[in-house]
Design a protein around this motif. Sequence first.
Motif, mmCIF file in Angstrom:
data_model
loop_
_atom_site.group_PDB
_atom_site.id
_atom_site.type_symbol
_atom_site.label_atom_id
_atom_site.label_comp_id
_atom_site.label_asym_id
_atom_site.label_seq_id
_atom_site.Cartn_x
_atom_site.Cartn_y
_atom_site.Cartn_z
ATOM 1 N N GLY A 16 39.191 57.487 66.979
ATOM 2 C CA GLY A 16 39.675 56.418 66.122
ATOM 3 C C GLY A 16 41.083 55.957 66.447
ATOM 4 O O GLY A 16 41.630 55.091 65.760
ATOM 5 N N SER A 195 41.241 53.403 63.678
ATOM 6 C CA SER A 195 39.978 52.805 63.259
ATOM 7 C C SER A 195 39.047 53.866 62.683
ATOM 8 O O SER A 195 38.537 54.722 63.415
ATOM 9 C CB SER A 195 39.295 52.099 64.433
ATOM 10 O OG SER A 195 38.003 51.655 64.052
ATOM 11 N N ASP A 198 35.602 53.146 64.271
ATOM 12 C CA ASP A 198 35.372 53.699 65.606
ATOM 13 C C ASP A 198 35.119 55.200 65.562
ATOM 14 O O ASP A 198 34.296 55.728 66.319
ATOM 15 C CB ASP A 198 36.575 53.420 66.507
ATOM 16 C CG ASP A 198 36.663 51.951 66.909
ATOM 17 O OD1 ASP A 198 35.767 51.174 66.522
ATOM 18 O OD2 ASP A 198 37.634 51.588 67.592
ATOM 19 N N ALA A 199 35.841 55.890 64.685
ATOM 20 C CA ALA A 199 35.732 57.353 64.636
ATOM 21 C C ALA A 199 34.436 57.819 63.978
ATOM 22 O O ALA A 199 33.836 58.803 64.415
ATOM 23 C CB ALA A 199 36.936 57.936 63.899
#
Length: 487
Positions: A16, A195, A198-199
Amino acid sequence: MLRVPLAASPSILEQGYGAVQGARNWDTFAQKLSKQGANIQVAVFGSSLTQGYHKGSGFAETWAHEVQRWLQAAFPSSNVDLINLARDATDVTPAATCWYQRVPADADLVIIDYALGGCGNMLCAGVGSELVASYETLLRRLMRNAPNAALLLLENFFFFDMAGPGQPATPLPYYQTGGDMHWMLARRYRIPMVSVRDALYDVMFNDTALQAALGVTRDQMMADAMHPNAQGHRIIGRGLVAYALRATLQQELSRIIAAASNAPSSTSAQPQLDSGGWQWSDSAPGTAADIDACRAARAARGAHVNCGNWGLSTKGVGKRLEFVIDTQSLQSSSSSSSSLLDRRRLVVFYDRAMAKGFRAGGSSEPPTALVQCVRGCSCSELLLGGQSLTWSELMASGSTEVSQHPKCVVRLTIVDRGAGTNDYFKVNGIAVVPFKKPRAENWFAEVALAREQMFMNEYKSRLVPHMQLDAVSATDAAWASDRNLAT
């Protein structure tokens, strides 16, 4: 710093973290943290997730408090203070217009979380989006007003399961966020980014994978599809954000150790209020004790306490509220922008979704209010209020060009009831801002805006059946059509 534990394994947290080369002002931030007894000021912006919305509770602590505690533990000789400027259910617009001025000029770190506040319905999916422009405006004004502050962007995500009629549930699309546009700005202005999307996107919709990655299930870290519970806030703050802090600071601190061993501004108006029949109230539900506790905290610690969206409210068609404001004495930070100050806009912030039972059983459509310049100045009439099937943010705004006058009298009148005979209306604030042109200035911007509007029209047409909303009555549809034509 490296000895202070993170809330999850670095292998998941690093997914992230968006690093940038030569992160803006992070060398200054690291220098100050390396000094004994430094006073560190951390300011955060965002909406309900950052303010501290939890079902059935008051103004709780959030990931921002976890960041504060992690920094304090990592740099025990410093004194880390948190200024929480987040407000429930708001997008970036009021922050870019007014609230950026609440950040002290000597702030050390500013963290911005507006990927959900306004961007959760693909409203920040392109360069033509008004909210993307407002996001960049906020960044530029923060850079000007707090020139030595390090900046960090945070992208949260709405982990919502979608299902059309007769279709199986599927995860909300990965691109359903403002993160990609915010990352574009992060790279341009050399700002690290965190993010949550994203993670956690690959594991959040699968409890087996999530538990293997973080040791918790979705229900154990989320209060709902958007808001984390206390454990979720810990994972975001003491995990994802702390990892980004550690990774960015480590490089800068290494340089310090090696060396040792070897802003046209906007002007918000301070109105004089004729507030007969209107009450100063909060939008969030709570007991009288909750409201009193919030007032006491704000009295003791100033306006930075994040315990609600306050404003002047009343009920009743025909009720009026008058503001006396100075639309003449705007200040510019540079002589080159003086031409922009020849024109200005009056901006009125209000509660778009505010109604009976908000946050405690659903909101209903607010009534319509008419804004007029009645003495000393002139402006086009402005209508506020109405329902939106796409925007879930509580605070909205409307604006109109206004002439210059030291005592401009602006009147707001409730002129119509909303859905379910709702006649409750609340005004959050009023501002005067420099104004140049109301439309895009070049062909590229016009094309981008036109394509964005085409996309949003198609998206809205698909939104109602996907969310299985109740049909809108013919009366409501006609009223909405009339309102759109009027504005």
